[in-house]
Design a protein around this motif. Structure first.
Motif, mmCIF file in Angstrom:
data_model
loop_
_atom_site.group_PDB
_atom_site.id
_atom_site.type_symbol
_atom_site.label_atom_id
_atom_site.label_comp_id
_atom_site.label_asym_id
_atom_site.label_seq_id
_atom_site.Cartn_x
_atom_site.Cartn_y
_atom_site.Cartn_z
ATOM 1 N N PHE A 233 -69.488 -22.394 -7.608
ATOM 2 C CA PHE A 233 -70.399 -22.288 -8.755
ATOM 3 C C PHE A 233 -71.712 -21.617 -8.363
ATOM 4 O O PHE A 233 -72.248 -20.799 -9.101
ATOM 5 N N LYS A 234 -72.193 -21.955 -7.175
ATOM 6 C CA LYS A 234 -73.461 -21.357 -6.717
ATOM 7 C C LYS A 234 -73.316 -19.844 -6.534
ATOM 8 O O LYS A 234 -74.143 -19.063 -6.992
ATOM 9 N N LYS A 235 -72.244 -19.445 -5.847
ATOM 10 C CA LYS A 235 -72.047 -18.012 -5.575
ATOM 11 C C LYS A 235 -71.731 -17.223 -6.848
ATOM 12 O O LYS A 235 -71.917 -16.012 -6.894
ATOM 13 N N SER A 236 -71.217 -17.918 -7.876
ATOM 14 C CA SER A 236 -70.833 -17.240 -9.123
ATOM 15 C C SER A 236 -71.896 -17.380 -10.212
ATOM 16 O O SER A 236 -71.668 -16.943 -11.350
ATOM 17 N N ASP A 237 -73.022 -18.023 -9.871
ATOM 18 C CA ASP A 237 -74.099 -18.262 -10.861
ATOM 19 C C ASP A 237 -73.584 -18.986 -12.100
ATOM 20 O O ASP A 237 -73.934 -18.632 -13.235
ATOM 21 N N ILE A 238 -72.743 -19.983 -11.887
ATOM 22 C CA ILE A 238 -72.237 -20.804 -12.996
ATOM 23 C C ILE A 238 -72.980 -22.143 -12.952
ATOM 24 O O ILE A 238 -72.979 -22.820 -11.922
ATOM 25 N N GLU A 239 -73.594 -22.501 -14.065
ATOM 26 C CA GLU A 239 -74.330 -23.773 -14.116
ATOM 27 C C GLU A 239 -73.419 -24.865 -14.653
ATOM 28 O O GLU A 239 -73.018 -24.843 -15.815
ATOM 29 N N VAL A 240 -73.095 -25.805 -13.791
ATOM 30 C CA VAL A 240 -72.259 -26.939 -14.184
ATOM 31 C C VAL A 240 -72.623 -28.108 -13.283
ATOM 32 O O VAL A 240 -72.863 -27.923 -12.082
ATOM 33 N N HIS A 241 -72.693 -29.307 -13.852
ATOM 34 C CA HIS A 241 -72.998 -30.487 -13.045
ATOM 35 C C HIS A 241 -71.712 -30.971 -12.380
ATOM 36 O O HIS A 241 -70.719 -31.249 -13.061
ATOM 37 N N VAL A 242 -71.709 -31.060 -11.054
ATOM 38 C CA VAL A 242 -70.515 -31.495 -10.325
ATOM 39 C C VAL A 242 -70.773 -32.871 -9.714
ATOM 40 O O VAL A 242 -71.709 -33.051 -8.939
ATOM 41 N N GLU A 243 -69.930 -33.826 -10.080
ATOM 42 C CA GLU A 243 -70.046 -35.188 -9.557
ATOM 43 C C GLU A 243 -69.008 -35.396 -8.452
ATOM 44 O O GLU A 243 -67.827 -35.091 -8.637
ATOM 45 N N ALA A 244 -69.475 -35.892 -7.301
ATOM 46 C CA ALA A 244 -68.560 -36.191 -6.191
ATOM 47 C C ALA A 244 -67.882 -37.529 -6.448
ATOM 48 O O ALA A 244 -68.553 -38.526 -6.728
ATOM 49 N N VAL A 245 -66.532 -37.562 -6.374
ATOM 50 C CA VAL A 245 -65.787 -38.811 -6.583
ATOM 51 C C VAL A 245 -64.759 -38.998 -5.461
ATOM 52 O O VAL A 245 -64.413 -38.046 -4.757
ATOM 53 N N ASP A 246 -64.272 -40.215 -5.311
ATOM 54 C CA ASP A 246 -63.194 -40.494 -4.362
ATOM 55 C C ASP A 246 -61.850 -40.118 -4.977
ATOM 56 O O ASP A 246 -61.722 -40.008 -6.203
ATOM 57 N N SER A 247 -60.857 -39.974 -4.134
ATOM 58 C CA SER A 247 -59.510 -39.604 -4.597
ATOM 59 C C SER A 247 -58.958 -40.590 -5.625
ATOM 60 O O SER A 247 -58.136 -40.222 -6.465
ATOM 61 N N ASP A 248 -59.415 -41.849 -5.540
ATOM 62 C CA ASP A 248 -58.943 -42.887 -6.482
ATOM 63 C C ASP A 248 -59.222 -42.502 -7.933
ATOM 64 O O ASP A 248 -58.557 -42.998 -8.844
ATOM 65 N N ALA A 249 -60.211 -41.636 -8.148
ATOM 66 C CA ALA A 249 -60.550 -41.218 -9.516
ATOM 67 C C ALA A 249 -59.442 -40.364 -10.127
ATOM 68 O O ALA A 249 -59.354 -40.227 -11.351
ATOM 69 N N PHE A 250 -58.604 -39.770 -9.273
ATOM 70 C CA PHE A 250 -57.487 -38.934 -9.735
ATOM 71 C C PHE A 250 -56.187 -39.440 -9.093
ATOM 72 O O PHE A 250 -55.727 -38.859 -8.107
ATOM 73 N N PRO A 251 -55.608 -40.518 -9.622
ATOM 74 C CA PRO A 251 -54.377 -41.047 -9.014
ATOM 75 C C PRO A 251 -53.263 -39.996 -9.053
ATOM 76 O O PRO A 251 -53.080 -39.318 -10.062
ATOM 77 N N THR A 252 -52.558 -39.843 -7.934
ATOM 78 C CA THR A 252 -51.448 -38.880 -7.860
ATOM 79 C C THR A 252 -50.199 -39.586 -7.337
ATOM 80 O O THR A 252 -50.295 -40.591 -6.630
ATOM 81 N N LYS A 253 -49.065 -39.051 -7.695
ATOM 82 C CA LYS A 253 -47.791 -39.638 -7.266
ATOM 83 C C LYS A 253 -47.649 -39.563 -5.741
ATOM 84 O O LYS A 253 -47.205 -40.499 -5.098
ATOM 85 N N ALA A 254 -48.032 -38.413 -5.168
ATOM 86 C CA ALA A 254 -47.936 -38.229 -3.715
ATOM 87 C C ALA A 254 -49.280 -38.538 -3.067
ATOM 88 O O ALA A 254 -50.328 -38.107 -3.560
ATOM 89 N N LYS A 255 -49.238 -39.242 -1.974
ATOM 90 C CA LYS A 255 -50.463 -39.514 -1.217
ATOM 91 C C LYS A 255 -50.969 -38.222 -0.587
ATOM 92 O O LYS A 255 -50.191 -37.385 -0.157
ATOM 93 N N ARG A 256 -52.291 -38.048 -0.550
ATOM 94 C CA ARG A 256 -52.898 -36.882 0.102
ATOM 95 C C ARG A 256 -53.568 -37.316 1.401
ATOM 96 O O ARG A 256 -54.170 -38.390 1.459
ATOM 97 N N PRO A 257 -53.511 -36.480 2.448
ATOM 98 C CA PRO A 257 -54.186 -36.835 3.695
ATOM 99 C C PRO A 257 -55.707 -36.786 3.531
ATOM 100 O O PRO A 257 -56.229 -35.926 2.813
ATOM 101 N N TYR A 258 -56.395 -37.699 4.202
ATOM 102 C CA TYR A 258 -57.864 -37.742 4.188
ATOM 103 C C TYR A 258 -58.444 -36.515 4.909
ATOM 104 O O TYR A 258 -59.455 -35.958 4.504
ATOM 105 N N PHE A 259 -57.745 -36.095 5.972
ATOM 106 C CA PHE A 259 -58.229 -35.006 6.839
ATOM 107 C C PHE A 259 -57.064 -34.083 7.147
ATOM 108 O O PHE A 259 -56.037 -34.521 7.654
#
Length: 290
Positions: A233-259
């Motif tokens: 967003f910064k490099k594209s000059d797009i103004e949008v508020h981005v909130e940082a959340v944990d993966s729990d906010a988007f439950p998925t069927k497959a587990k994703r690696p932390y790292f």
């Protein structure tokens, strides 16, 4: 002139291979691209007949079952595409004496918090695999099938793949940034993007050197998806508020690696390799998309 067969030609990596060879190597490489409707890699007789007719020097396998959540529901198909088909390609490579270049994933690794502390520069290629989802498991089985069948191979692991073709995180963020005022983006999955153009350039260099074995191709730096979104967003000059959340906010069927950061020291030791910093790779991609 080198003759190369490209499988998975309609994907973002497949399309990048075609663009780069078309523009930069038309007199050095004869590339024959195949989409899944041209040649289904799970139809072994069809593949065998085509390969025997074409007699390639190299087969570039970008074809894969890449729907990470879908793989949990379609386990047989995911294994057929990601493990059984590469095994068959490898057997053909022995019979017809071509080199097999096969693409794999950061998801072969367990991605634990401990690993993040142990490998701040990313997983080395030889670190033991321990996938946390079915997609990663089938990709790892495909790698093993290749290694155990022939030495004449290149396995290229990529992570967070993005490029000018197909769908990916960068293009999704650009779209959502125009449509919404606020976004939530995951801030507890760490890695780095592999930019399709940079992947192909490094793969062509590996082919030129006659290298064999497993290599990681991604960008330098360690970030989260949130960091990447903010930079887009910064490099594209797009103004949008981005909130940082944990993966729990988007439950998925497959587990994703932390790292899932891939270490690139091995390929950096190859002459003329070009591993970009993630910021530079992102800027290049944004310039292309505009």
């Amino acid at each position: 002139m080198m003759k190369a067969l490209l499988l998975g030609a309609s994907g973002q990596l497949g399309k990048e291979w075609q663009r780069i060879i078309d523009e930069d190597y038309p007199d050095e490489i004869k590339l024959l691209p195949y989409t899944s409707s041209d040649l289904d890699i799970t139809h072994y007789q069809e593949v065998s007949d085509e390969f025997r007719e074409q007699k390639p020097d190299v087969v570039i396998n970008c074809a894969a079952f890449t729907d990470v959540d879908g793989a949990e529901d379609h386990k047989k198909l995911a294994r057929k595409v990601n493990m059984e088909a590469p095994l068959y390609l490898t057997e053909l490579s022995q019979q017809l004496e071509f080199k097999l270049m096969h693409f794999s994933t950061d998801y072969v690794f367990p991605g634990t918090k401990r690993n993040k502390k142990e490998f701040p520069g990313g997983y080395p290629e030889e670190h033991p695999a321990d996938p946390v989802n079915w997609y990663g498991k089938t990709k790892w089985e495909g790698e093993q099938a290749i290694r155990q069948t022939t030495e004449n191979h290149l396995i290229i692991r990529v992570s967070w793949l993005c490029g000018q073709f197909g769908s990916n995180f960068v293009k999704t963020m650009l779209k959502l940034g125009q449509e919404r005022e606020e976004l939530q983006v995951v801030n507890d999955q760490w890695g780095s993007p592999s930019f399709a153009e940079n992947v192909v350039e490094n793969c062509l260099n590996l082919l030129g050197t006659g290298a064999m074995g497993t290599y990681h191709v991604t960008s330098k730096g360690l970030i989260t998806w949130y960091d990447l979104a903010k930079a887009i967003f910064k490099k594209s000059d797009i103004e949008v508020h981005v909130e940082a959340v944990d993966s729990d906010a988007f439950p998925t069927k497959a587990k994703r690696p932390y790292f899932s950061k891939l270490g690139t020291q091995k390929i950096e030791d190859i002459e003329d390799s070009k591993i970009v910093d993630w910021r530079k790779g992102l800027q290049n991609l944004l310039d292309q998309l505009q």
